[in-house]
Design an enzyme around this catalytic site. Structure first.
Site, mmCIF file in Angstrom:
data_model
loop_
_atom_site.group_PDB
_atom_site.id
_atom_site.type_symbol
_atom_site.label_atom_id
_atom_site.label_comp_id
_atom_site.label_asym_id
_atom_site.label_seq_id
_atom_site.Cartn_x
_atom_site.Cartn_y
_atom_site.Cartn_z
ATOM 1 N N THR B 113 0.836 -1.192 0.000
ATOM 2 C CA THR B 113 0.000 0.000 0.000
ATOM 3 C C THR B 113 0.881 1.256 0.000
ATOM 4 O OG1 THR B 113 -0.062 0.417 2.386
ATOM 5 C CG2 THR B 113 -1.553 -1.266 1.535
ATOM 6 N N LYS B 137 6.743 4.365 1.089
ATOM 7 C CA LYS B 137 7.794 5.273 1.558
ATOM 8 C C LYS B 137 7.580 5.781 2.981
ATOM 9 C CE LYS B 137 7.232 7.666 -2.353
ATOM 10 N NZ LYS B 137 6.908 6.665 -3.380
ATOM 11 N N VAL B 167 12.698 4.042 -3.667
ATOM 12 C CA VAL B 167 13.371 5.047 -4.502
ATOM 13 C C VAL B 167 13.796 4.391 -5.809
ATOM 14 C CG1 VAL B 167 15.283 6.684 -4.704
ATOM 15 C CG2 VAL B 167 14.270 6.233 -2.457
ATOM 16 N N ALA B 169 12.216 2.498 -7.888
ATOM 17 C CA ALA B 169 11.649 1.173 -8.177
ATOM 18 C C ALA B 169 12.764 0.127 -8.288
ATOM 19 C CB ALA B 169 10.783 1.207 -9.433
ATOM 20 N N LEU B 171 15.676 0.306 -9.727
ATOM 21 C CA LEU B 171 17.052 0.805 -9.876
ATOM 22 C C LEU B 171 17.822 0.608 -8.567
ATOM 23 C CD1 LEU B 171 16.329 4.134 -11.809
ATOM 24 C CD2 LEU B 171 16.869 1.872 -12.738
ATOM 25 N N GLY B 222 -1.871 8.648 -17.214
ATOM 26 C CA GLY B 222 -1.881 7.858 -15.983
ATOM 27 C C GLY B 222 -0.624 8.027 -15.151
ATOM 28 N N GLU B 225 -0.948 11.362 -9.675
ATOM 29 C CA GLU B 225 -1.884 10.976 -8.624
ATOM 30 C C GLU B 225 -3.281 11.433 -9.052
ATOM 31 O OE1 GLU B 225 -0.974 9.342 -5.767
ATOM 32 O OE2 GLU B 225 1.009 9.239 -6.681
ATOM 33 N N LYS B 240 11.611 10.795 -1.130
ATOM 34 C CA LYS B 240 12.675 9.955 -1.682
ATOM 35 C C LYS B 240 14.058 10.485 -1.301
ATOM 36 C CE LYS B 240 9.869 8.181 -5.490
ATOM 37 N NZ LYS B 240 9.415 8.415 -6.879
ATOM 38 N N GLY B 352 6.304 2.605 -12.229
ATOM 39 C CA GLY B 352 5.516 1.697 -13.051
ATOM 40 C C GLY B 352 5.249 0.421 -12.287
#
Lengths: 375, 375
Positions: B113, B137, B167, B169, B171, B222, B225, B240, B352
């Site tokens: 979530t 986060k 941070v 995704a 990477l 998309g 938010e 982040k 993504g």
């Protein structure tokens, strides 16, 4: 170094976020881990020893206690406060595991050499639960049986085995490939400039320098092996690609290797010939290729490349504005493409004593952390 | 996607390196780890569930067994072969730890979530030895006391705690910072484009589109938010940067945040107003800045930046040919500079559902691996 200069805006409307302390509070006195360093007097080994006390900055991590150093001729023994240096004898290396186990504490052996035979000891150490940390590529890029035996011993002994510095030094290449493999994702392609030496040579070639002079320049800067023909053979790049493929779960892929100058030519050189002098013979051929490529706005460089089916290490032409063109100094660049056509690109210093020693230390702390959280 | 095209050379002289099998040989039947997913029916949660069976491809890794799914209203219980779905009751979440512990197997809770309050449960779970994995986060970027409590609970419970997807995704940002911290190396600077949404908006601004239309375009794709003002506030980027600073051992650094449009202006908008319509009021001001920057061959973008002393999140001007200019889609770029002026640059898809779910799965497998090697 990033070239971004940052200007503040003219209408600031600041809100402040507060980060916090947190990392520096130990919960309990962490256990100590015994460390033995093979090649402790070499460049990476001595840089590692110089860094060992820095880890005390993070008290939530286990303490690292140097117990032994072993080089080609000498044996350093560190007791509680005492240091004893003696000549190395035949049992120095073969008895290392037993001596560490006798201490009764978790232990890690760091192989800071580039020795091709030392990795044969890893399985015995790992099976005994001793961690192994190394920037030495030979255990992971060579004999498949040895590689399998090392990986199985680490699992059997539940011993940490960290070798992230074998590809790209401090760049997060191995970890990224391992994470993808663990998540069941196979890279669709890998493109890698992982020889700072060869990137430097090809950047100079493109700037108009003859091959022999470009290699002489790289040697002068300390970028090459004692014999630059070793760099030009591409074998080191091929080893790194094999490590990347195995890490990605693509062990079945064969790697084709094309050197900068033919192996047969290099092997036929008389023993006493000066390599740079001999290379003049290859200047004209490479000059012609470079000029021809420039007509198409292309440049030559030296890459490792897996295209989803085959893997090849060798000289290639790339577009002049490719990110793989014109890499300088120790710069490495690794691009890992997904089946969806997206790529994780990693770029930075991929060689050098400092970044390698830092990466080995991070691997060592990680291994010590795993060994002490076990209990 | 890399744009490098590779041409083979005309005088091949191939030598073949053979990679080998190795990763796919299990030593012993690995233990199973129980998994509970909170937010299992959300985008990331359902993508994670769809990936769970992929991990069986790597038999040396522990098996993952989904036991529970919890969303806002429903409670999914997975028994041995049976699936039971019921309405959620007040005890569903608070009893989760106890139910997992009752199973007697190692367990991991995955919080899929973006809930701000859920992280308050992490310390209790971690202290009990249950692993926590999350792309959420809030536990790592908010209240310093909660953050400290989470980190201490993980150490006390010897429980894995993985949040690398918070941070960039997939990477390798968090891991790279953690490794540097463990090696005692503090980054001299960090520059990060970690909002795909804002990179997209600023790329469009530079292409001549008014702010309101650039934001409408991002919303249409998309990328935003539900309320794009949340993206324009920069709060997500600030979170982040706080996570990166804490990970780097720079928790004491305060982060200044400047939004794309003033917070006071956004807060004063009437509740029923259309955000895009309201943003037209800001089009002219941003247009002027963009044009002025272009005269100096510069462009605006939105960056998080730590310069060694202060940290700031906000709109900045960068050189038109900076690597931070013109990032497209979900592209993130993070540059970590050393005191020696070298930088580790990481670039790739930083947002993504797919890349996030893959990163969460890698974190989950890593946590399961740690839990089962303990025994």
């Amino acid at each position: 170094m990033t070239t971004t200069r940052i200007h503040s805006t003219r209408t600031p409307a600041f809100v402040e976020f507060q980060a916090s302390p947190g990392h520096r509070r130990p919960v309990a006195a962490p256990s100590n881990v015994d460390v033995a360093v093979i090649g402790h007097s070499g460049q990476v080994g001595s840089a590692l020893l110089a860094r060992l006390d820095r880890t005390t900055e993070a008290p939530e991590l286990p303490g690292l206690q140097l117990r032994e150093g072993i080089n080609r001729s000498r044996h350093l023994l560190v007791g509680d406060g005492s240091v004893n240096q003696q000549d190395r004898n035949p049992g120095t290396l073969s008895g290392l595991g037993a001596r560490l186990l006798a201490g009764g504490r978790p232990a890690v052996i760091v192989d800071c050499t580039a020795d091709a035979t030392l990795p044969r000891h890893y399985p015995e150490w790992l099976r005994a639960g001793i961690g192994v940390v190394t920037p030495n590529k030979h255990g992971f890029s060579g004999d498949p049986e040895l590689y399998r035996s090392i990986m199985q011993a680490a699992r059997k002994g539940r011993a940490p085995l960290n070798y992230s510095a074998t590809v790209g030094a401090g760049l997060p290449v191995i970890d990224t490939l391992k994470r993808l493999r663990r998540a069941g994702v196979k890279p669709a392609a890998i493109t890698a400039a992982v020889s700072g030496t060869l990137s430097h040579v090809f950047t100079r070639l493109s700037a108009g320098q003859p091959l022999s002079e470009a290699v002489a320049d790289a040697r002068h800067r300390g970028f090459t092996e004692p014999d630059p023909l070793e760099d030009l053979s591409g074998r080191d790049v091929a080893r790194k690609l094999v490590i990347m493929l195995r890490e990605a779960g693509l062990s079945q892929v064969r790697v084709e290797l094309e050197p900068v100058v033919p192996d047969a030519w290099a092997a036929a050189l008389p023993g006493q010939v000066d390599t740079i002098e001999a290379l003049r013979e290859k200047d004209a051929g490479w000059r012609e290729k470079i000029v021809e490529a420039q007509r198409d706005e292309r440049v030559w460089t030296y890459l490792a490349r897996f295209d989803g089916r085959t893997a090849r290490v060798g000289p290639v032409e790339v577009s002049r504005d490719s990110a793989f063109a014109g890499l300088a100094g120790s710069g490495n660049r690794i691009s890992i493409e997904s089946a969806e056509g997206e790529a994780i690109d990693i770029h930075g210093p991929g060689a050098g004593v400092d970044v390698t020693a830092t990466a080995v230390l991070a691997d060592l702390v990680d291994a010590a952390f795993l060994l002490t959280r076990k209990g």
